[in-house]
Design a protein around this motif. Structure first.
Motif, PDB file in Angstrom:
ATOM      1  N   MET A  49       0.848  -1.187   0.000  1.00  0.00           N
ATOM      2  CA  MET A  49       0.000   0.000   0.000  1.00  0.00           C
ATOM      3  C   MET A  49       0.890   1.246   0.000  1.00  0.00           C
ATOM      4  N   LYS A  50       0.674   2.113  -0.970  1.00  0.00           N
ATOM      5  CA  LYS A  50       1.528   3.288  -1.103  1.00  0.00           C
ATOM      6  C   LYS A  50       1.191   4.300  -0.021  1.00  0.00           C
ATOM      7  N   ILE A  51       2.204   4.713   0.727  1.00  0.00           N
ATOM      8  CA  ILE A  51       2.022   5.650   1.823  1.00  0.00           C
ATOM      9  C   ILE A  51       2.396   7.069   1.406  1.00  0.00           C
ATOM     10  N   ILE A  52       3.502   7.195   0.708  1.00  0.00           N
ATOM     11  CA  ILE A  52       4.022   8.523   0.369  1.00  0.00           C
ATOM     12  C   ILE A  52       3.936   8.756  -1.139  1.00  0.00           C
ATOM     13  N   THR A  53       3.417   9.915  -1.527  1.00  0.00           N
ATOM     14  CA  THR A  53       3.390  10.323  -2.924  1.00  0.00           C
ATOM     15  C   THR A  53       4.003  11.717  -3.035  1.00  0.00           C
ATOM     16  N   ILE A  54       4.732  11.922  -4.113  1.00  0.00           N
ATOM     17  CA  ILE A  54       5.347  13.233  -4.369  1.00  0.00           C
ATOM     18  C   ILE A  54       5.054  13.629  -5.811  1.00  0.00           C
ATOM     19  N   ASN A  55       4.541  14.846  -5.962  1.00  0.00           N
ATOM     20  CA  ASN A  55       4.255  15.392  -7.286  1.00  0.00           C
ATOM     21  C   ASN A  55       5.354  16.395  -7.645  1.00  0.00           C
ATOM     22  N   ASN A  56       6.176  16.043  -8.610  1.00  0.00           N
ATOM     23  CA  ASN A  56       7.295  16.916  -8.993  1.00  0.00           C
ATOM     24  C   ASN A  56       6.841  18.219  -9.639  1.00  0.00           C
ATOM     25  N   GLN A  57       5.576  18.258 -10.105  1.00  0.00           N
ATOM     26  CA  GLN A  57       5.055  19.473 -10.731  1.00  0.00           C
ATOM     27  C   GLN A  57       4.445  20.421  -9.704  1.00  0.00           C
ATOM     28  N   SER A  58       4.299  19.964  -8.485  1.00  0.00           N
ATOM     29  CA  SER A  58       3.678  20.786  -7.450  1.00  0.00           C
ATOM     30  C   SER A  58       4.623  21.872  -6.953  1.00  0.00           C
ATOM     31  N   ALA A  59       4.031  23.039  -6.624  1.00  0.00           N
ATOM     32  CA  ALA A  59       4.825  24.131  -6.050  1.00  0.00           C
ATOM     33  C   ALA A  59       5.091  23.891  -4.564  1.00  0.00           C
ATOM     34  N   GLN A  60       4.398  22.919  -3.986  1.00  0.00           N
ATOM     35  CA  GLN A  60       4.579  22.635  -2.560  1.00  0.00           C
ATOM     36  C   GLN A  60       5.911  21.925  -2.335  1.00  0.00           C
ATOM     37  N   PRO A  61       6.727  22.376  -1.379  1.00  0.00           N
ATOM     38  CA  PRO A  61       8.014  21.720  -1.111  1.00  0.00           C
ATOM     39  C   PRO A  61       7.843  20.223  -0.888  1.00  0.00           C
ATOM     40  N   LYS A  62       8.836  19.453  -1.314  1.00  0.00           N
ATOM     41  CA  LYS A  62       8.714  17.995  -1.248  1.00  0.00           C
ATOM     42  C   LYS A  62       8.623  17.493   0.195  1.00  0.00           C
ATOM     43  N   TYR A  63       9.312  18.138   1.121  1.00  0.00           N
ATOM     44  CA  TYR A  63       9.231  17.659   2.506  1.00  0.00           C
ATOM     45  C   TYR A  63       7.816  17.847   3.051  1.00  0.00           C
ATOM     46  N   LYS A  64       7.140  18.936   2.613  1.00  0.00           N
ATOM     47  CA  LYS A  64       5.760  19.150   3.054  1.00  0.00           C
ATOM     48  C   LYS A  64       4.826  18.116   2.438  1.00  0.00           C
ATOM     49  N   GLN A  65       5.121  17.696   1.198  1.00  0.00           N
ATOM     50  CA  GLN A  65       4.314  16.657   0.559  1.00  0.00           C
ATOM     51  C   GLN A  65       4.442  15.338   1.315  1.00  0.00           C
ATOM     52  N   ILE A  66       5.654  15.060   1.814  1.00  0.00           N
ATOM     53  CA  ILE A  66       5.863  13.829   2.596  1.00  0.00           C
ATOM     54  C   ILE A  66       5.066  13.900   3.898  1.00  0.00           C
ATOM     55  N   VAL A  67       5.154  15.043   4.576  1.00  0.00           N
ATOM     56  CA  VAL A  67       4.407  15.228   5.827  1.00  0.00           C
ATOM     57  C   VAL A  67       2.912  15.018   5.586  1.00  0.00           C
ATOM     58  N   LEU A  68       2.384  15.649   4.553  1.00  0.00           N
ATOM     59  CA  LEU A  68       0.953  15.539   4.263  1.00  0.00           C
ATOM     60  C   LEU A  68       0.581  14.119   3.869  1.00  0.00           C
ATOM     61  N   SER A  69       1.451  13.434   3.123  1.00  0.00           N
ATOM     62  CA  SER A  69       1.176  12.048   2.730  1.00  0.00           C
ATOM     63  C   SER A  69       1.004  11.153   3.960  1.00  0.00           C
ATOM     64  N   VAL A  70       1.911  11.305   4.930  1.00  0.00           N
ATOM     65  CA  VAL A  70       1.827  10.488   6.146  1.00  0.00           C
ATOM     66  C   VAL A  70       0.567  10.841   6.937  1.00  0.00           C
ATOM     67  N   GLU A  71       0.283  12.126   7.063  1.00  0.00           N
ATOM     68  CA  GLU A  71      -0.918  12.556   7.789  1.00  0.00           C
ATOM     69  C   GLU A  71      -2.183  12.007   7.141  1.00  0.00           C
ATOM     70  N   MET A  72      -2.234  12.091   5.799  1.00  0.00           N
ATOM     71  CA  MET A  72      -3.413  11.589   5.090  1.00  0.00           C
ATOM     72  C   MET A  72      -3.537  10.070   5.245  1.00  0.00           C
ATOM     73  N   ALA A  73      -2.414   9.352   5.221  1.00  0.00           N
ATOM     74  CA  ALA A  73      -2.449   7.897   5.376  1.00  0.00           C
ATOM     75  C   ALA A  73      -2.990   7.507   6.747  1.00  0.00           C
ATOM     76  N   ILE A  74      -2.625   8.282   7.769  1.00  0.00           N
ATOM     77  CA  ILE A  74      -3.137   8.017   9.119  1.00  0.00           C
ATOM     78  C   ILE A  74      -4.623   8.372   9.192  1.00  0.00           C
ATOM     79  N   ALA A  75      -4.979   9.535   8.646  1.00  0.00           N
ATOM     80  CA  ALA A  75      -6.378   9.986   8.695  1.00  0.00           C
ATOM     81  C   ALA A  75      -7.297   9.015   7.962  1.00  0.00           C
ATOM     82  N   GLU A  76      -6.796   8.416   6.866  1.00  0.00           N
ATOM     83  CA  GLU A  76      -7.599   7.476   6.073  1.00  0.00           C
ATOM     84  C   GLU A  76      -7.437   6.037   6.543  1.00  0.00           C
ATOM     85  N   LYS A  77      -6.746   5.859   7.691  1.00  0.00           N
ATOM     86  CA  LYS A  77      -6.578   4.553   8.347  1.00  0.00           C
ATOM     87  C   LYS A  77      -5.775   3.569   7.490  1.00  0.00           C
TER      88      LYS A  77
END
Length: 332
Positions: free
Chosen positions: A1-29
């Motif tokens: 199950m993929k936990i972390i996703t990073i969009n290279n086209q996003s203006a959001q810093p990659k470390y913030k994308q990692i943080v949000l990916s983990v948070e979303m994975a926890i929130a979605e159980k």
């Protein structure tokens, strides 16, 4: 199950994308307490990013008490009971009675874990550019109200495609983005068609269209209706002390011109709904009582705010036309 996703086209810093990916994975159980996170090396290799970037993200999650580390073993989920906070960049053109209804409805229906930051560009392209540029990378969701500005498409496309929403006015340039919008061509045409029995008693239809803030689709819908129904018609940019001809029906997007027309008609001793008619744009409580009721073409801004909130809440990527209708009153 993929936990972390990073969009290279996003203006959001990659470390913030990692943080949000983990948070979303926890929130979605998808991650539970004591589950192990992907290793720093694995994330670094998979996304071709530095180990320092991954460490920065994991350190932020540690500081917030969401994960913990075991020396030589890795990182684990410490806490699942937390509020997933996401910042939303909301860019309006201006704040008026209609937009206030939209904003209030949006705030009421959006999940409370979203922090909403609202800005206004006031129909100024340079201000629009400045606010968008300064917002990049600081938000997880972007809501843009482009209005009738000629916005460089690349500017909006520099924002994350899946997390940017177009509000109120849209066009072909923004068709890739999810949206809640008004179709001004169809809304004008359909409203006049709905009221055809009343409209056809007038000898001329006059659209007062300043063209500074108003969507050009209004003109297209108006002209389409008049041509198809063989109505005498004209489009004027302003109304000050113009003499009103009996049998004229005014379609008025701007409330200042609404007042001007009514005042001029009173000077000429004309009776609204008898000697001349008015259809205003966007309904307000005041228009229910002015001159025993002003007919309006109006979208439902409360519904627009609710729909937008539901899309943000569910991460929907739809493009939804907001409802609009002709509200019949004495002035027609």
């Amino acid at each position: 199950m993929k936990i972390i996703t990073i969009n290279n086209q996003s203006a959001q810093p990659k470390y913030k994308q990692i943080v949000l990916s983990v948070e979303m994975a926890i929130a979605e159980k998808r991650l539970k307490r004591e589950d192990k996170l992907p290793s720093v090396n694995k994330v670094s290799l998979e996304f071709s990013i530095s180990r320092d970037t991954v460490l920065l993200a994991y350190d932020e999650l540690k500081k917030r008490g969401i994960i913990y580390s075991v020396l030589g073993k890795g990182y684990y989920v410490k806490r699942v009971a937390f509020t997933l906070e996401q910042r939303v960049f909301l860019l309006f053109d201006e704040l008026n009675a209609f937009k206030e209804d939209l904003y209030t409805s949006f705030l009421y229906h959006v999940n409370k874990n979203f922090q909403i930051d609202i800005f206004f560009h006031h129909f100024n392209l340079e201000m629009f550019k400045k606010l968008v540029e300064e917002s990049k990378g600081n938000y997880s969701k972007y809501i843009i109200m482009p209005s009738n500005l000629e916005i460089p498409v690349d500017m909006v496309k520099s924002l994350p495609l899946n997390d940017t929403y177009i509000l109120d006015q849209t066009n072909e340039s923004f068709k890739e983005f999810p949206a809640v919008y008004q179709d001004f061509v169809a809304d004008m045409y359909d409203a006049l068609t709905f009221g055809l029995d009343k409209v056809k008693k007038y000898t001329e239809l006059i659209l007062i269209f300043p063209g500074e803030k108003e969507p050009t689709g209004m003109v297209s819908g108006f002209l389409k209706f008049c041509v198809e129904n063989n109505n005498k018609h004209s489009v004027i940019s302003s109304f000050e002390d113009n003499e009103i001809q009996k049998g004229s029906l005014f379609i008025i997007p701007n409330d200042r011109h609404l007042v001007n027309v009514i005042e001029q008609a009173k000077r000429q001793g004309f009776i609204l709904g008898v000697d001349y008619g008015i259809i205003s744009y966007n309904d307000t409580s005041l228009k229910k009582v002015v001159e025993n009721g002003i007919t309006t073409i109006s979208t439902d801004f409360n519904a627009m705010g609710k729909t937008l909130a539901q899309m943000i809440n569910t991460n929907s990527k739809s493009s939804i036309k907001n409802i609009s209708r002709l509200i019949m009153r004495n002035s027609l």
